[in-house]
Each structure stands twice: as structure tokens, then as C-alpha cells.
Design a protein around this motif. Structure first.
Motif, PDB file in Angstrom:
ATOM      1  N   ILE A  54     -21.190 -78.832   3.185  1.00 40.97           N
ATOM      2  CA  ILE A  54     -20.485 -79.629   5.053  1.00 40.97           C
ATOM      3  C   ILE A  54     -19.551 -79.241   5.185  1.00 40.97           C
ATOM      4  O   ILE A  54     -18.647 -78.547   6.354  1.00 40.97           O
ATOM      5  N   LEU A  55     -18.525 -78.707   3.872  1.00 45.21           N
ATOM      6  CA  LEU A  55     -17.619 -78.420   4.103  1.00 45.21           C
ATOM      7  C   LEU A  55     -17.862 -76.631   4.711  1.00 45.21           C
ATOM      8  O   LEU A  55     -16.950 -76.598   6.030  1.00 45.21           O
TER       9      LEU A  55
ATOM     10  N   LEU B 238     -17.736 -72.555   8.911  1.00 43.29           N
ATOM     11  CA  LEU B 238     -17.715 -71.251   9.338  1.00 43.29           C
ATOM     12  C   LEU B 238     -17.879 -71.633  11.100  1.00 43.29           C
ATOM     13  O   LEU B 238     -18.808 -70.191  11.021  1.00 43.29           O
ATOM     14  N   LEU B 239     -19.373 -72.997  10.835  1.00 44.64           N
ATOM     15  CA  LEU B 239     -19.988 -72.753  12.083  1.00 44.64           C
ATOM     16  C   LEU B 239     -19.407 -72.603  13.092  1.00 44.64           C
ATOM     17  O   LEU B 239     -19.717 -72.662  14.067  1.00 44.64           O
TER      18      LEU B 239
ATOM     19  N   HIS C 233      -7.468 -79.097  23.525  1.00 43.14           N
ATOM     20  CA  HIS C 233      -8.704 -80.176  23.823  1.00 43.14           C
ATOM     21  C   HIS C 233      -9.821 -78.568  23.171  1.00 43.14           C
ATOM     22  O   HIS C 233      -9.984 -78.045  22.992  1.00 43.14           O
ATOM     23  N   HIS C 234     -10.519 -79.468  22.396  1.00 43.03           N
ATOM     24  CA  HIS C 234     -10.757 -78.403  21.270  1.00 43.03           C
ATOM     25  C   HIS C 234     -12.568 -78.273  21.789  1.00 43.03           C
ATOM     26  O   HIS C 234     -13.215 -79.269  22.727  1.00 43.03           O
ATOM     27  N   PRO C 235     -13.245 -77.104  22.310  1.00 48.54           N
ATOM     28  CA  PRO C 235     -14.299 -77.116  23.843  1.00 48.54           C
ATOM     29  C   PRO C 235     -15.361 -77.608  23.008  1.00 48.54           C
ATOM     30  O   PRO C 235     -15.848 -78.450  23.736  1.00 48.54           O
ATOM     31  N   PHE C 236     -15.656 -77.647  21.311  1.00 47.56           N
ATOM     32  CA  PHE C 236     -16.663 -78.393  20.977  1.00 47.56           C
ATOM     33  C   PHE C 236     -16.310 -79.436  20.653  1.00 47.56           C
ATOM     34  O   PHE C 236     -16.969 -80.853  20.800  1.00 47.56           O
ATOM     35  N   LEU C 237     -15.403 -79.852  19.391  1.00 45.38           N
ATOM     36  CA  LEU C 237     -15.293 -81.445  19.236  1.00 45.38           C
ATOM     37  C   LEU C 237     -15.004 -82.549  20.541  1.00 45.38           C
ATOM     38  O   LEU C 237     -14.765 -83.358  20.057  1.00 45.38           O
TER      39      LEU C 237
END
Lengths: 251, 618
Positions: A16-17, A22-23, B380-384
Motif C-alpha cells: 500500500i505504501l 509511486l502510483l 487542490h490535488h487533481p486526484f485526491l
């Protein structure tokens, strides 16, 4: 399989870390990473502890080490490794850095109940865009005029695609708002956007400071109507619609 | 016999009379102290309490009063439900459980009333101008409140003191009393909510703050949502406190009989707490929506502005509640023969719960360093950012609710094997129902990102409806499905690891903490207003304090509350008879026929019981 609960749990935690590190792009801020890893750890531990057999197999290697039944090398590794890990964590937290301090900035500042516009007081409650008319032709005309206003004034920072990536965008921190993001103007009523445009960075509230916004006070440069027209365009141009409490008009 | 009844009746009336005298004396003393201090002290808009912050003083006492009020309103609801289950299943142990907790009420009522009286004095002395304005505006409701207090005291004390008198054929009258206690208590809650909600979302007054319509002032934007939210929360709170009490008693139990008794009690308490907790997020969402509709400014302050980070704390606590509930159920399945069949589902459920928790706890306003903000291109994080909005959080919480429900259904089925001819088809339909609800929740959650906000808000109703419908349908199939089911073995009450009891204790602490935290947010979003937008707070305390400071005060209140509750429990336990054999009827639990003849609550609580003879097939 259940015999290896401890090792699977460690491997899962590391996976998970690694996945989060990385992703996720751009990289996840440390504050969020801390939340995610804490909750992942909690999830793994609760899962392990929620079944007697799993729990027994999970603690077996730990008991073997701390009761002195594990190989000497493993015991030495664990007993040396724990203080070393703690020391490393302490170093990371205390080592000097050139990084700017953390900013507890909120994404949406709370709008005031009223604000000054060209010398008169505007109440935000019930404030609506007077140019958002049901007449399609008139709306289109106002939106087209708003587009011109946008390109003469806003485009340099907010960009051609209204994505907060104009020519000057990277000169600012934080960079200008991306109107195409579902979390920006589409979450807000037009009254909120009007307040932000009209009063700019200096109009931001004292709550949730510090603020760092390069947004000019547009009421010093534009008329009230011009600001409403520009707002019509940023919604239309970004393919979003303003938040409203009324039902959508039937098309 | 007639002599015994007369003695019992006399005892009941005497106890009730004592209660009325006690509350009358308290109210009279409060009136005299308040009047005395008001005439003695020089006139002022605000006063401090011997140099101590008037705001903190009122805050601490008001919150403690509210927590005890929740206790004395929640526990009777719990007792009433348990008593009904006892009557329906004809199991004596439910009646004794209800009796055991009603016993706590006399002491808890006294503490609640004392705190209420102190609060009233503090209001009158420390905030004379505001209190004067509010009492003038709501005079009829104050009178109603006093009438309701006396009504509640009479009915509640009579409910307790007549427990032995109204047994057997007269039991129905005791149930009527139980119902009245709860109706009176609910009415009290609704009246007190009028003043609180008027301060948040004032209505029914003109520009000069004069009363135009009392009903409009009462029925303001947030009154009914807070009524419903608090009512449900009280039930959950009552159940959680019962479960915590049982957990402490379990951990201190010396015999297997005691362990079995308190294990069962903890389960019943946690069941009621979790059942009431499941619809709470929906009620909270309704309240939030009403706040936004009343004032966007207030709504943004609450969810996106300066109070936003407190919601992350709330998410942590509620997510923790979901984890703890499932943890308790799964550990509990260890004492149910046959439940090991369902262990395989736990990994999937934990993945959903953890991801749901993570999404719920993702902050909208991310704390980041300069370098991190540059990398993100702003705060603002585009994914989070996708997880920081309500669309994601609604989806997460609905899935967590669905998972917890499924977990409970597996627990319930633990030691039973359906024998009806359509068992396979029934179980397939149940699986399909859960899957369909999950698809609807996720589907609308994803689609939410592509539609305007007004449409998006409407989607949350579909998501909630899908989950509620799935739960109702699942139970509707489950009851006939398990009718006459063969039983693998009896639940081994008392044979649960001690760590499960800490989960129960965590439930109670978290509920209490949440009450304090959410109460602060609700009150804090008024910012520098006593009555939002109408009457400004002109005292030195009209500022929004730092989250750290506020949460320390909330935490101190929670600690004080548990210390006081411990005293109540200790006093109650002091009078307990020495541990003896398990109560009659506690042995074998209800039959599957009992389960089939009752709604979910009764069926779930009554099946299968006891550590004794074991559950039996009907």
C-alpha cells in the motif's frame, strides 16, 4: 496461508505504501499520506485481530522474538531495527529543510453576508446573476461578451482552456483556479464567484488565514455587468453549471 | 396478595411523589438564586464568572447537560424497546435488562436536572440581555417546557417504581408508561431544540427582531432536522452507554455466569446502538442541506471553510465506529458455532470499509508544504480532490453502511442453516439485492461528477434509498428464510475475547466525543453571532477559537461526563445483589418461530440466546 498472517500483513502494508508513493501523481502531500497509511494500518490490524486464529498466527512471530525463541539473528535484527527506525523517523522530522512552512489553507473561504461594491453594499444571500436569463439568444449574447472580457482580463492566469494554466499561472503559488475541475466553480453558487471576482485576494475573509491569492479586486477595473458576463462565460466555457438550490429548468 | 399490591402501589406513588418534590425544590432554588443574583449584580449585557470565561462556563455545563439529557432520553428508549422484546419473546431476561437500566435513571435524572438548573442560572447571570430577549420571544415554550419536565418526572419515576407492580396481566400498562416516558422525553427534546435552532437559523421575526410569528420562529429551517438527528443519536447513545456498562462489567466478571450475562447485555446494547447509528448519516445530511439552504455562508463555513478540518476528526471517529462495530461482530462470530462459514467474507468487507474510511477522511482542504503545493499546482490535488467532495463521501458512507449491515446479517445467520425449499433461490436474491444496491451507490457516485450540483444533491437520495430498500428487502427475505432453520449449536455467551469489550467501550466514547465535537461545530458556525445574522455577540469571546483549543475543551467535557457516569454506575452497582445463577429464561433464547414472528430488532435480539440449553429449531 493463515500461518503466514504476520508476513502477509507486513507485505500488504508495504505494498500500500509503495502504491501510494509511486502510483499517485502528482505526489501525495505528507499530511494525506499520514492519514491514508494510518487508516490502512488500522484496517489491517482490525482485520487481523477480529479472528482468534488469525490473531494467534499474527502475534506468533512477535512472541517468538520477544520471548527469545526466534533465531538470535532475527532477535538482534528486530531489537536493533526498532530503535534505528525510530531514530530515522526522528531525523526526518527534525532535520533542517528549505521547504516553505505548511499552509493550512481552505479551498473554499466562507463568503461574507455582504460586501462593498462600487460604494454600495451587496447582500450575498439571495444574490443572483441578473444576466442569466431564460432567453437563449440574450444569454448567448451576454456569454459571448463575457468571453471577450475573459480574454482581455482573466485569460493570462486562468488560461485558454479555463484550466488555471495561463501564461502567468506558474508564477503564482498557489496557481490560479482550474474552472474545469469539478471541485471549483461547479460546486459554487454564482453569488460566491461574484464575491470572489469583485473583491479578489484582498477581500478574502480573516477566518482560515493565511491567504495567498494574486486575484485582483476586479470591481476596480470592471463594471458590475462586466463581471457577471465574465462569470457567465467561465461556466459556459468550462462546461460547468453553477450550484443552485432551485430545480433545473425544463429544457 | 391484595396487601402486597397495595404496598407496591403505595411504594410506587411514594417514589414518584419524592421525585416531584425533588424537582420542585430544584426549580424553586434555581428561580431564587437567579432572581437574587440578577437583582444583586449591576446591570450589564455580559458578565464573567469570577474572571473565568463566561463562554467556556456555559459551553461546558450546556454540553454536560445535553449529554446527560441524551442519556436520560436514550436509556428509556433502549429500555422500552428491550421491554417490548421481552414481552414479545416471553423471555424474562429482556425485562430484567430493561429494569436494570431504568434503575440508573433516578440518579441520572437528578444529575441532569442539577446541570440544567446551573445552566439556567449561568444564562441569566452571564448573558442577561440575550437570555432576556430569548425568554421574551419564547415565553409560551418555556411554560410548556416546565409542564413537560413535571410530566416527564412523574411518568418516569412511576415507570420505575411500578415495575414490580405492573407485571403479568398488567404488563401492558407498564408498556404504556414506557411509551409515555419516551413521548414526554421526545417532546422535551423538541422544545429545547426550538431555542437552539432559532439561534442558528432565525425566522418569524421582523427587521427589528420583534416576534411576527411564534410558529415560524419554532419551525425554523433547522428545527426538525435537528429534532430527528438528536432523537436517533439519543437511541444510539443510550445503546452505546449500555454496551459500555456491560463491557466494564464483563471485564470485571468473576464467574462464567456473569461473563455470559454481560456479554449478552453488551451485544444487545451494541445492536441497538448500531441500528440507530445506521440512519444517522442520512439525518445529518438532511440537517447539513437545510443549513446550506438557510445560509450558504454558514454552510461553506461548516463544510469548506474554517470548520472543515473538524469534519476530518468526525470522519475519523465515525469511520472508527464502523470498524469497531464490524470488529465486535466478527469477534462475536467466534462464539457462534457454524459462523466460521462466513469468515471468508471478512477480507472483502474489510477492504470496502478501509477504502470507504480513507475516502471519507480525505480532506477537501489539504495541508501541504510549499514544495508539495507547487507539485500539486495549488492546494487542490487533481486526484485526491475527487475524494474530498460529498459525492465521494456519500458513496463511501453508503457502502460502509451496506457492509456493516451485511456483516450483521451474517452474524445473525451464524449458527443457522435455512431449511425452506427455496433457500438457495432466496440467498441468491439476497446477494443480488446487496450487489444491486452497491452498483446503484457506486454508479450514482461516479455519475455525480458529471452533472450540475442541484442534480448531484438529488443523487444522494437515490443512493440512500437504494441502501435502505436493499436492507428492507434483505430482512423481508431473511425472516421467512430462517423460519424453522436448523441450528448448528448454541451461542457460547461469555466466550468472547476481552478485546471485543474494548470495542464496545470505544463505541460509547466515540459517540460522546462526536456529540461534543458536532455540537461545537453546530454552535461555532454562528461565529460572532448569538442569533445568526440578527443578534451579534458583542462580548470579548466573540471569536472562533483555534481547533486545538476547542477540541481540548470538548475532550475535557467527555472525560468529565464519563467520570460522572461512572459515579452513577458505581452507585447503581453498589446496590446489586451478589452474583447468582443466570436469570430465568436466559438459557435457550428465542426460537426461530419467535424470530419469524417479529420484526428485525426483536428477531435479531432474540435469536439465538443463552449459554445454556442451546438454540432450538422450531
Amino acid at each position: 496461508m493463515i500461518r503466514y498472517t504476520f508476513y502477509i500483513a507486513i507485505a500488504l502494508w508495504l505494498a500500500i505504501l509503495a502504491g501510494l508513493k509511486l502510483l499517485v501523481r502528482p505526489p501525495m502531500p505528507a499530511s494525506v499520506m499520514m492519514i491514508y497509511m494510518t487508516l490502512s494500518t488500522l484496517g489491517i490490524l482490525v482485520f487481523v485481530a477480529a479472528n482468534e486464529e488469525r490473531f494467534r498466527h499474527f502475534v506468533a512471530p512477535l512472541k517468538a522474538v520477544f520471548e527469545g525463541r526466534a533465531p538470535k539473528a532475527v532477535q538482534a535484527l528486530v531489537l536493533a531495527g526498532i530503535p534505528l527506525l525510530l531514530a530515522w523517523g526522528a531525523w526526518l522530522r527534525t532535520a533542517p529543510t528549505w521547504d516553505a512552512p505548511y499552509e493550512p489553507r481552505v479551498v473554499h473561504p466562507e463568503p461574507p453576508s455582504g460586501f462593498a461594491l462600487h460604494g454600495k453594499r451587496i447582500e450575498t444571500a439571495g444574490l443572483k446573476n441578473p444576466l442569466r436569463t431564460a432567453d437563449a439568444a440574450t444569454l448567448e449574447k451576454h456569454t459571448a461578451e463575457g468571453k471577450t472580457i475573459y480574454y482581455q482580463n482573466c485569460f493570462f492566469c486562468h488560461g485558454d482552456a479555463l484550466a488555471g494554466d495561463g501564461h502567468f499561472a506558474n508564477a503564482f503559488s498557489p496557481i490560479p483556479a482550474n474552472f474545469r475541475d469539478v471541485g471549483t466553480i461547479s460546486m459554487l453558487q454564482e453569488s460566491f464567484v461574484f464575491w470572489r471576482v469583485a473583491t479578489g485576494g484582498p477581500g478574502l475573509p480573516k477566518g482560515a488565514t493565511p491567504w495567498s491569492s494574486a486575484m485582483p479586486v476586479w470591481q476596480n477595473l470592471l463594471t458590475e455587468e462586466e463581471m457577471w458576463k465574465a462569470i457567465l462565460y467561465i461556466y459556459a466555457g468550462s462546461g460547468s453549471t453553477p450550484r443552485t438550490w432551485e430545480e433545473e429548468p425544463k429544457k | 396478595m391484595a396487601q402486597a399490591i397495595t404496598t407496591s402501589a403505595f411504594h410506587a406513588l411514594k417514589g414518584t411523589y419524592k421525585g416531584v418534590v425533588k424537582i420542585s425544590l430544584m426549580l424553586a432554588a434555581t428561580y431564587l438564586v437567579a432572581q437574587g443574583l440578577s437583582s444583586f449584580l449591576p446591570a450589564a449585557d455580559y458578565r464573567s464568572l469570577f474572571g473565568f470565561s463566561n463562554r467556556t462556563a456555559v459551553w461546558v455545563i450546556a454540553e454536560l447537560h445535553l449529554m446527560f439529557a441524551a442519556f436520560v432520553l436514550g436509556v428509556p428508549i433502549f429500555a422500552f424497546i428491550t421491554e417490548i422484546v421481552g414481552v414479545a419473546t416471553k423471555e424474562k431476561r429482556y425485562d430484567e435488562l430493561a429494569r436494570e437500566f431504568t434503575k440508573l435513571l433516578a440518579m441520572a435524572y437528578t444529575l441532569t436536572a442539577v446541570l440544567g438548573c446551573v445552566l439556567l442560572v449561568l444564562f441569566i447571570v452571564l448573558y442577561p440581555k440575550l437570555t432576556g430577549y430569548l425568554s421574551g420571544l419564547f415565553k409560551p415554550t418555556w411554560l410548556l417546557y416546565i409542564v413537560l419536565i413535571f410530566g416527564e418526572v412523574i411518568v418516569a419515576y412511576f415507570y420505575w417504581y411500578s415495575w414490580d407492580l405492573l407485571q403479568g396481566a398488567a404488563k401492558k400498562w407498564h408498556l404504556v408508561l414506557g411509551l409515555l416516558v419516551n413521548l414526554w422525553g421526545t417532546a422535551l427534546l423538541f422544545v429545547a431544540d426550538i431555542w437552539v435552532t432559532f439561534m442558528m437559523s432565525p425566522a418569524g421575526i421582523d427587521d427589528a427582531n420583534n416576534l411576527v410569528s411564534l410558529w415560524d420562529a419554532i419551525n425554523n429551517h433547522t428545527w426538525m432536522p435537528i429534532n430527528i438527528h438528536r432523537l436517533l443519536a439519543n437511541v444510539a447513545f443510550g445503546g452505546a452507554i449500555v454496551a459500555a456498562y456491560a463491557a466494564v462489567r464483563f471485564l470485571n466478571a468473576k464467574t462464567d455466569e456473569e461473563k455470559a450475562r454481560f456479554d449478552w447485555m453488551g451485544y444487545v446494547g451494541s445492536f441497538i446502538a448500531i441500528a440507530a447509528f445506521i440512519p444517522l448519516p442520512f439525518a445529518g445530511y438532511w440537517l447539513g442541506r437545510e443549513i446550506y439552504q438557510f445560509s450558504e455562508q454558514m454552510g461553506v463555513s461548516m463544510m469548506g471553510g474554517s470548520f472543515a478540518w473538524l469534519w476530518i476528526l468526525q470522519a475519523m471517529l465515525i469511520g472508527g465506529l464502523f470498524l469497531a462495530s464490524n470488529f465486535y461482530l466478527w469477534l462475536g462470530m467466534g462464539r457462534i458455532p457454524g459462523a466460521e462459514r462466513y469468515t471468508k467474507f471478512q477480507i472483502g468487507m474489510m477492504i470496502v470499509l478501509t477504502i470507504g474510511f480513507i475516502v471519507w477522511a480525505t480532506p477537501r482542504s489539504i495541508i501541504a508544504s510549499g514544495a508539495e503545493m507547487s507539485a500539486m499546482g495549488g492546494s487542490h490535488h487533481p486526484f485526491l480532490g475527487l475524494f474530498g467532495v460529498m459525492a465521494a463521501k456519500n458513496t463511501a458512507v453508503n457502502l460502509m453502511i451496506l457492509t456493516t449491515f451485511f456483516s450483521f446479517m451474517l452474524y445473525r445467520r451464524g449458527n443457522r442453516i435455512p431449511v425452506v425449499a427455496w433457500a438457495t433461490a432466496g440467498k441468491a436474491v439476497q446477494a443480488l439485492v446487496i450487489a444491486a444496491a452497491a452498483v446503484v451507490v457506486v454508479g450514482y457516485g461516479v455519475y455525480s461528477y458529471f452533472v450540475p450540483s442541484i442534480t448531484r444533491i438529488g443523487f444522494s437520495v437515490y443512493q440512500v434509498s437504494a441502501v435502505l430498500a436493499a436492507m428492507a428487502l434483505f430482512v423481508a427475505i431473511d425472516i421467512p428464510l430462517l423460519k424453522g432453520a436448523s441450528v448448528i449449536g448454541a451461542i457460547r455467551w461469555g466466550q468472547i475475547p476481552a478485546r471485543a469489550q474494548y470495542a464496545l467501550f470505544f463505541l460509547a466514547v466515540s459517540f460522546t466525543w462526536l456529540m461534543g465535537l458536532m455540537g461545537y461545530i453546530r454552535s461555532g458556525i454562528r461565529q460572532y453571532w448569538h442569533i445568526y445574522g440578527r443578534v451579534m455577540d458583542e462580548s470579548a469571546n466573540a471569536y472562533t477559537m483555534s481547533h486545538g483549543h476547542a477540541t481540548i475543551i470538548v475532550s475535557c467535557i467527555v472525560v468529565i461526563f464519563f467520570l460522572l457516569v461512572s459515579v452513577v454506575f458505581w452507585l447503581a452497582a453498589r446496590n446489586d445483589p451478589p452474583p447468582g445463577p443466570r436469570p430465568a429464561g436466559g438459557g435457550d433464547g428465542g426460537s426461530a418461530a419467535d424470530a419469524a414472528s417479529m420484526p428485525l430488532a426483536a428477531a435479531s435480539l432474540g435469536r439465538p440466546g443463552g449459554s445454556g440449553a442451546g438454540g432450538r429449531a422450531a
